[in-house]
Design a protein around this motif. Structure first.
Motif, PDB file in Angstrom:
ATOM      1  N   SER A  58      -7.172  -0.771  -6.870  1.00 43.91           N
ATOM      2  CA  SER A  58      -8.076  -0.448  -5.780  1.00 43.91           C
ATOM      3  C   SER A  58      -9.321   0.010  -6.164  1.00 43.91           C
ATOM      4  O   SER A  58      -9.564   1.201  -6.401  1.00 43.91           O
ATOM      5  CB  SER A  58      -7.272   0.714  -4.976  1.00 43.91           C
ATOM      6  OG  SER A  58      -6.030   0.312  -4.298  1.00 43.91           O
TER       7      SER A  58
ATOM      8  N   ASP B 157       0.964  -1.062   0.172  1.00 46.37           N
ATOM      9  CA  ASP B 157       0.193   0.096  -0.130  1.00 46.37           C
ATOM     10  C   ASP B 157       0.853   1.472   0.029  1.00 46.37           C
ATOM     11  O   ASP B 157       1.947   1.211   0.571  1.00 46.37           O
ATOM     12  CB  ASP B 157      -0.950   0.075   1.326  1.00 46.37           C
ATOM     13  CG  ASP B 157      -1.937  -0.853   1.220  1.00 46.37           C
ATOM     14  OD1 ASP B 157      -1.851  -1.852   0.272  1.00 46.37           O
ATOM     15  OD2 ASP B 157      -2.677  -1.348   2.181  1.00 46.37           O
TER      16      ASP B 157
ATOM     17  N   ARG C 110      -3.899   4.050  -1.423  1.00 48.05           N
ATOM     18  CA  ARG C 110      -4.681   4.622  -0.498  1.00 48.05           C
ATOM     19  C   ARG C 110      -4.605   5.995  -0.521  1.00 48.05           C
ATOM     20  O   ARG C 110      -3.758   6.608  -0.923  1.00 48.05           O
ATOM     21  CB  ARG C 110      -4.255   4.059   0.852  1.00 48.05           C
ATOM     22  CG  ARG C 110      -4.272   2.543   0.841  1.00 48.05           C
ATOM     23  CD  ARG C 110      -5.613   2.015   0.852  1.00 48.05           C
ATOM     24  NE  ARG C 110      -5.480   0.374   0.936  1.00 48.05           N
ATOM     25  CZ  ARG C 110      -5.634  -0.379  -0.213  1.00 48.05           C
ATOM     26  NH1 ARG C 110      -6.015   0.189  -1.607  1.00 48.05           N
ATOM     27  NH2 ARG C 110      -5.616  -1.593  -0.305  1.00 48.05           N
TER      28      ARG C 110
ATOM     29  N   SER D 179      -1.820  -0.514  -5.263  1.00 45.85           N
ATOM     30  CA  SER D 179      -2.561  -0.678  -4.265  1.00 45.85           C
ATOM     31  C   SER D 179      -2.617   0.857  -3.554  1.00 45.85           C
ATOM     32  O   SER D 179      -1.842   0.862  -2.538  1.00 45.85           O
ATOM     33  CB  SER D 179      -1.971  -1.781  -3.159  1.00 45.85           C
ATOM     34  OG  SER D 179      -2.856  -2.108  -2.274  1.00 45.85           O
TER      35      SER D 179
ATOM     36  N   ASP E  23       0.375   5.798  -0.442  1.00 48.09           N
ATOM     37  CA  ASP E  23      -0.520   7.177  -0.567  1.00 48.09           C
ATOM     38  C   ASP E  23       0.120   8.114  -1.590  1.00 48.09           C
ATOM     39  O   ASP E  23       0.947   7.769  -2.274  1.00 48.09           O
ATOM     40  CB  ASP E  23      -0.853   7.821   0.796  1.00 48.09           C
ATOM     41  CG  ASP E  23       0.641   8.361   1.425  1.00 48.09           C
ATOM     42  OD1 ASP E  23       1.577   8.351   0.900  1.00 48.09           O
ATOM     43  OD2 ASP E  23       0.558   8.745   2.620  1.00 48.09           O
TER      44      ASP E  23
ATOM     45  N   HIS F  68     -10.059  -1.083  -0.665  1.00 47.30           N
ATOM     46  CA  HIS F  68      -9.473  -2.290  -0.665  1.00 47.30           C
ATOM     47  C   HIS F  68      -8.852  -2.608  -2.209  1.00 47.30           C
ATOM     48  O   HIS F  68      -9.314  -2.066  -3.024  1.00 47.30           O
ATOM     49  CB  HIS F  68     -10.063  -3.482  -0.066  1.00 47.30           C
ATOM     50  CG  HIS F  68     -10.699  -3.279   1.105  1.00 47.30           C
ATOM     51  ND1 HIS F  68      -9.998  -3.418   2.433  1.00 47.30           N
ATOM     52  CD2 HIS F  68     -11.954  -3.032   1.528  1.00 47.30           C
ATOM     53  CE1 HIS F  68     -10.614  -3.061   3.569  1.00 47.30           C
ATOM     54  NE2 HIS F  68     -11.889  -3.017   3.181  1.00 47.30           N
ATOM     55  N   THR F  69      -7.614  -3.296  -2.070  1.00 47.14           N
ATOM     56  CA  THR F  69      -7.263  -3.592  -3.469  1.00 47.14           C
ATOM     57  C   THR F  69      -7.721  -5.152  -3.847  1.00 47.14           C
ATOM     58  O   THR F  69      -7.615  -6.073  -3.080  1.00 47.14           O
ATOM     59  CB  THR F  69      -5.604  -3.705  -3.503  1.00 47.14           C
ATOM     60  OG1 THR F  69      -5.220  -2.486  -2.853  1.00 47.14           O
ATOM     61  CG2 THR F  69      -5.087  -4.085  -4.740  1.00 47.14           C
TER      62      THR F  69
END
Length: 280
Positions: free
Chosen positions: A183, A115, A255, A253, A117, A215-216
């Motif tokens: 995602s 994950d 976020r 993935s 960002d 969620h991925t």
């Protein structure tokens, strides 16, 4: 009165934006759809009545050649549409004091393990991602420019879901690429983020916002979840050819706490999204 101009109003996100805009936009905001028939992005120089764009308006730039394989195979056309004409339009909009929400892609990050960002450095994979990065880089110094980096937008008529529905209805076996994960985000969350920015531009301090779900999911996992509404769906997992992964990342993935701030709520889960699309 301010106006929300939707570039690409006949595309998937543009059409949903046209539907939800009247419900969610500030009462003082009008909507002006700009279709590919009015703005021919494949032609240069652009012929468009830019006097329609006024100080304080918002432009949602939703138009692009978005299929990675097409961008790779038709590089010259992708360059014209996704970079040259897109950049020329955005430049004019910013010059006239318009706020611009540019729809980019999670592919600008490339293949990233785990994950991440918006602080993750970009490493675009494929021509499509590279065209998005060029536009982002050109305008990120402008405070009236914001970027939504989109993951796979799910809705009942999206390309993959339509394919699964067709296979289900015809009794055919759906071939699903694996590994291939995103995602997954509900299209309404993307649209609501655009509308929220148009309504409350100054409340968002960020220029780049990842627009993905909580969620991925691999395509296999996603198809299995859709069996709730496609009960006779049969699937077969296949590995894509090597060229497939030259044009797009295998897994993304991403976020975003920023998206939650913009929406004023968490993005919808895939289960919520499926029920919203099929049972609303």
């Amino acid at each position: 009165m301010a106006t929300l101009h939707i570039v690409g109003a006949t595309g998937n996100i543009g059409k949903r934006l046209m539907e939800r805009g009247p419900l969610l936009l500030n009462a003082s905001t009008l909507i002006n759809p700009i279709s590919r028939f009015e703005l021919k992005l494949d032609k240069t120089p652009l012929h468009f009545d830019f006097d329609k764009l006024k100080l304080g308006d918002t432009v949602a730039f939703c138009a692009a050649i978005s299929e990675p394989s097409v961008c790779s195979n038709e590089f010259s056309k992708a360059l014209t549409v996704n970079v040259i004409s897109t950049g020329d339009f955005i430049q004019e909009a910013l010059k006239r004091g318009c706020k611009v929400v540019f729809l980019s892609s999670d592919a600008v990050y490339g293949n990233v393990k785990g994950d991440f960002d918006e602080e993750q450095p970009i490493k675009p994979l494929g021509v499509y991602a590279e065209t998005k990065v060029i536009v982002e880089s050109r305008f990120l110094e402008f405070p009236l420019f914001k970027v939504l980096r989109l993951s796979y937008n799910f809705f009942k008529e999206d390309r993959f879901t339509t394919y699964l529905k067709k296979c289900n209805d015809e009794g055919a076996v759906a071939e699903i690429f694996d590994p291939f994960a995103r995602s997954v985000v509900h299209i309404n969350d993307t649209v609501d983020a655009i509308i929220s920015l148009a309504n409350n531009w100054d409340d968002c301090d960020h220029q780049v916002i990842n627009c993905g779900g909580p969620h991925t999911l691999s395509r296999v996992e996603f198809a299995n979840l859709l069996k709730e509404v496609l009960p006779t769906l049969q699937t077969k997992v296949i590995k894509p050819h090597d060229k497939f992964y030259q044009d797009r990342p295998e897994s993304v993935s991403m976020r975003s706490n920023r998206l939650k701030e913009v929406l004023g709520r968490p993005p919808r889960s895939i289960e919520e999204s499926i029920h919203l699309e099929f049972f609303r």
